[in-house]
Design a protein around this motif. Structure first.
Motif, PDB file in Angstrom:
ATOM      1  N   ASP A  72       0.934  -1.018   0.125  1.00 49.02           N
ATOM      2  CA  ASP A  72      -0.045  -0.062   0.046  1.00 49.02           C
ATOM      3  C   ASP A  72       0.943   1.151   0.159  1.00 49.02           C
ATOM      4  O   ASP A  72       0.180   2.248   0.239  1.00 49.02           O
ATOM      5  CB  ASP A  72      -0.770  -0.083   1.079  1.00 49.02           C
ATOM      6  CG  ASP A  72      -0.253  -0.017   2.540  1.00 49.02           C
ATOM      7  OD1 ASP A  72       1.188  -0.298   2.514  1.00 49.02           O
ATOM      8  OD2 ASP A  72      -0.736   0.042   3.492  1.00 49.02           O
ATOM      9  N   LYS A  73       2.097   1.201  -0.301  1.00 53.80           N
ATOM     10  CA  LYS A  73       3.098   2.302  -0.299  1.00 53.80           C
ATOM     11  C   LYS A  73       3.945   2.271  -1.418  1.00 53.80           C
ATOM     12  O   LYS A  73       4.247   1.306  -1.947  1.00 53.80           O
ATOM     13  CB  LYS A  73       3.975   2.401   0.852  1.00 53.80           C
ATOM     14  CG  LYS A  73       3.219   2.442   2.226  1.00 53.80           C
ATOM     15  CD  LYS A  73       2.726   3.656   2.648  1.00 53.80           C
ATOM     16  CE  LYS A  73       2.070   3.562   4.034  1.00 53.80           C
ATOM     17  NZ  LYS A  73       1.029   4.392   4.306  1.00 53.80           N
ATOM     18  N   THR A  74       3.800   3.560  -2.076  1.00 53.32           N
ATOM     19  CA  THR A  74       4.858   3.863  -3.148  1.00 53.32           C
ATOM     20  C   THR A  74       5.973   4.546  -2.558  1.00 53.32           C
ATOM     21  O   THR A  74       6.118   5.325  -1.517  1.00 53.32           O
ATOM     22  CB  THR A  74       4.313   5.056  -4.124  1.00 53.32           C
ATOM     23  OG1 THR A  74       3.172   4.444  -4.846  1.00 53.32           O
ATOM     24  CG2 THR A  74       5.411   5.230  -5.147  1.00 53.32           C
ATOM     25  N   LEU A  75       7.556   3.833  -2.842  1.00 55.96           N
ATOM     26  CA  LEU A  75       8.571   4.510  -2.286  1.00 55.96           C
ATOM     27  C   LEU A  75       9.133   5.475  -3.210  1.00 55.96           C
ATOM     28  O   LEU A  75       9.340   5.198  -4.261  1.00 55.96           O
ATOM     29  CB  LEU A  75       9.322   3.142  -2.285  1.00 55.96           C
ATOM     30  CG  LEU A  75      11.102   3.568  -1.821  1.00 55.96           C
ATOM     31  CD1 LEU A  75      11.138   4.175  -0.640  1.00 55.96           C
ATOM     32  CD2 LEU A  75      11.850   2.158  -1.793  1.00 55.96           C
ATOM     33  N   LEU A  76       9.612   6.458  -2.643  1.00 59.35           N
ATOM     34  CA  LEU A  76      10.316   7.731  -3.454  1.00 59.35           C
ATOM     35  C   LEU A  76      11.665   7.632  -2.867  1.00 59.35           C
ATOM     36  O   LEU A  76      12.013   7.987  -1.626  1.00 59.35           O
ATOM     37  CB  LEU A  76       9.427   8.787  -3.425  1.00 59.35           C
ATOM     38  CG  LEU A  76       8.004   8.935  -3.800  1.00 59.35           C
ATOM     39  CD1 LEU A  76       7.415  10.228  -3.513  1.00 59.35           C
ATOM     40  CD2 LEU A  76       7.987   8.620  -5.330  1.00 59.35           C
ATOM     41  N   LEU A  77      12.913   7.511  -3.653  1.00 55.79           N
ATOM     42  CA  LEU A  77      14.014   7.361  -3.210  1.00 55.79           C
ATOM     43  C   LEU A  77      14.782   8.807  -3.856  1.00 55.79           C
ATOM     44  O   LEU A  77      14.645   8.976  -5.072  1.00 55.79           O
ATOM     45  CB  LEU A  77      15.094   6.355  -3.916  1.00 55.79           C
ATOM     46  CG  LEU A  77      14.736   5.100  -3.110  1.00 55.79           C
ATOM     47  CD1 LEU A  77      15.415   3.968  -3.796  1.00 55.79           C
ATOM     48  CD2 LEU A  77      15.644   5.313  -1.720  1.00 55.79           C
ATOM     49  N   TYR A  78      15.058   9.614  -2.884  1.00 56.55           N
ATOM     50  CA  TYR A  78      15.557  11.190  -3.424  1.00 56.55           C
ATOM     51  C   TYR A  78      17.091  11.064  -3.393  1.00 56.55           C
ATOM     52  O   TYR A  78      17.693  10.691  -2.475  1.00 56.55           O
ATOM     53  CB  TYR A  78      15.042  12.247  -2.503  1.00 56.55           C
ATOM     54  CG  TYR A  78      13.635  12.453  -2.459  1.00 56.55           C
ATOM     55  CD1 TYR A  78      13.175  13.349  -3.537  1.00 56.55           C
ATOM     56  CD2 TYR A  78      12.602  11.565  -1.941  1.00 56.55           C
ATOM     57  CE1 TYR A  78      11.684  13.469  -3.498  1.00 56.55           C
ATOM     58  CE2 TYR A  78      11.351  11.830  -2.084  1.00 56.55           C
ATOM     59  CZ  TYR A  78      10.955  12.569  -2.831  1.00 56.55           C
ATOM     60  OH  TYR A  78       9.468  12.894  -2.981  1.00 56.55           O
ATOM     61  N   PRO A  79      17.659  12.017  -4.356  1.00 58.33           N
ATOM     62  CA  PRO A  79      19.179  12.168  -4.441  1.00 58.33           C
ATOM     63  C   PRO A  79      19.799  12.985  -3.358  1.00 58.33           C
ATOM     64  O   PRO A  79      20.861  12.856  -3.315  1.00 58.33           O
ATOM     65  CB  PRO A  79      19.472  12.614  -5.812  1.00 58.33           C
ATOM     66  CG  PRO A  79      18.116  13.148  -6.226  1.00 58.33           C
ATOM     67  CD  PRO A  79      16.936  12.507  -5.547  1.00 58.33           C
ATOM     68  N   GLU A  80      18.887  13.883  -2.795  1.00 61.68           N
ATOM     69  CA  GLU A  80      19.569  14.908  -1.876  1.00 61.68           C
ATOM     70  C   GLU A  80      18.718  14.525  -0.423  1.00 61.68           C
ATOM     71  O   GLU A  80      17.587  13.913  -0.121  1.00 61.68           O
ATOM     72  CB  GLU A  80      18.978  16.299  -2.252  1.00 61.68           C
ATOM     73  CG  GLU A  80      19.799  16.606  -3.453  1.00 61.68           C
ATOM     74  CD  GLU A  80      21.077  16.515  -3.764  1.00 61.68           C
ATOM     75  OE1 GLU A  80      21.892  16.770  -2.590  1.00 61.68           O
ATOM     76  OE2 GLU A  80      21.831  16.148  -4.723  1.00 61.68           O
ATOM     77  N   PHE A  81      19.374  14.881   0.675  1.00 62.40           N
ATOM     78  CA  PHE A  81      18.776  15.151   1.925  1.00 62.40           C
ATOM     79  C   PHE A  81      17.214  15.907   1.934  1.00 62.40           C
ATOM     80  O   PHE A  81      17.315  16.647   1.062  1.00 62.40           O
ATOM     81  CB  PHE A  81      19.786  15.750   3.130  1.00 62.40           C
ATOM     82  CG  PHE A  81      20.803  14.926   3.303  1.00 62.40           C
ATOM     83  CD1 PHE A  81      20.789  13.701   3.669  1.00 62.40           C
ATOM     84  CD2 PHE A  81      21.966  15.659   3.276  1.00 62.40           C
ATOM     85  CE1 PHE A  81      22.055  13.096   3.806  1.00 62.40           C
ATOM     86  CE2 PHE A  81      23.149  14.930   3.333  1.00 62.40           C
ATOM     87  CZ  PHE A  81      23.320  13.781   3.496  1.00 62.40           C
ATOM     88  N   ASP A  82      16.482  15.584   2.698  1.00 59.33           N
ATOM     89  CA  ASP A  82      15.256  16.235   3.063  1.00 59.33           C
ATOM     90  C   ASP A  82      14.346  16.315   2.016  1.00 59.33           C
ATOM     91  O   ASP A  82      13.459  17.026   1.480  1.00 59.33           O
ATOM     92  CB  ASP A  82      15.558  17.743   3.480  1.00 59.33           C
ATOM     93  CG  ASP A  82      16.153  17.854   4.796  1.00 59.33           C
ATOM     94  OD1 ASP A  82      16.082  16.935   5.846  1.00 59.33           O
ATOM     95  OD2 ASP A  82      17.119  18.612   4.797  1.00 59.33           O
ATOM     96  N   PHE A  83      14.421  14.953   1.139  1.00 58.68           N
ATOM     97  CA  PHE A  83      13.463  14.831   0.138  1.00 58.68           C
ATOM     98  C   PHE A  83      13.431  15.683  -1.011  1.00 58.68           C
ATOM     99  O   PHE A  83      12.477  15.997  -1.631  1.00 58.68           O
ATOM    100  CB  PHE A  83      11.904  14.732   0.733  1.00 58.68           C
ATOM    101  CG  PHE A  83      11.835  14.129   2.021  1.00 58.68           C
ATOM    102  CD1 PHE A  83      11.995  12.694   2.021  1.00 58.68           C
ATOM    103  CD2 PHE A  83      11.535  14.746   2.950  1.00 58.68           C
ATOM    104  CE1 PHE A  83      12.177  12.052   3.304  1.00 58.68           C
ATOM    105  CE2 PHE A  83      11.422  13.968   4.369  1.00 58.68           C
ATOM    106  CZ  PHE A  83      11.767  12.651   4.442  1.00 58.68           C
ATOM    107  N   LYS A  84      14.736  15.985  -1.377  1.00 59.40           N
ATOM    108  CA  LYS A  84      14.999  17.023  -2.459  1.00 59.40           C
ATOM    109  C   LYS A  84      15.507  16.317  -3.832  1.00 59.40           C
ATOM    110  O   LYS A  84      16.246  15.231  -3.546  1.00 59.40           O
ATOM    111  CB  LYS A  84      15.812  18.276  -1.988  1.00 59.40           C
ATOM    112  CG  LYS A  84      15.261  19.044  -1.104  1.00 59.40           C
ATOM    113  CD  LYS A  84      16.009  20.048  -0.325  1.00 59.40           C
ATOM    114  CE  LYS A  84      15.588  21.020   0.580  1.00 59.40           C
ATOM    115  NZ  LYS A  84      16.313  21.672   1.467  1.00 59.40           N
TER     116      LYS A  84
END
Length: 128
Positions: A72-84
């Protein structure tokens, strides 16, 4: 909500309801499991089951494989800290091994992520 860190020498399955970040290719090495957002994948220290032993591992710019073992969750992997930055998206049940078919690291994704976010999965739309 929980974050777990395990040192694995072989392939290990990610706990149902969690996402797993693997330090090494082919889903091996230290494994960080979480069911919560992490704004900074720097060194994580956790207390193991005996409440005495601690273990640490670095996952910032050091993740070589990932598995979204949620329904039930989509995973978002960000290249920067703090979801940037522009995230890499993995839907429930998807995995990514950041090595290409020839056994060579995939420089586009290997060791590139610094934070992760879990958002509600919306059938047909990815993230809610």
């Amino acid at each position: 909500m929980a974050v777990y860190l395990t040192d694995t020498s072989g392939v290990r399955k990610v706990t149902a309801g969690f996402v797993g970040l693997f330090h090494n290719w082919d889903f091996k090495g230290p494994l960080l499991e979480t069911n919560e957002d992490i704004s900074n994948l720097e060194t994580h220290t956790v207390v193991l089951d005996d409440n005495k032993t601690t273990r640490t591992a670095q996952f910032n710019n050091d993740t070589s494989g990932v598995y979204n073992n949620t329904t039930d969750k989509t995973l978002l992997l960000y290249p920067e800290f703090d979801f940037k930055g522009t995230p890499l998206t993995l839907l429930p049940g998807e995995s990514a091994n950041f090595i290409n078919r020839d056994g060579v690291q995939n420089d586009m994704y290997n060791d590139r992520f610094s934070s992760l976010k879990l958002v509600p999965y919306k059938s047909g739309g990815g993230k809610g």
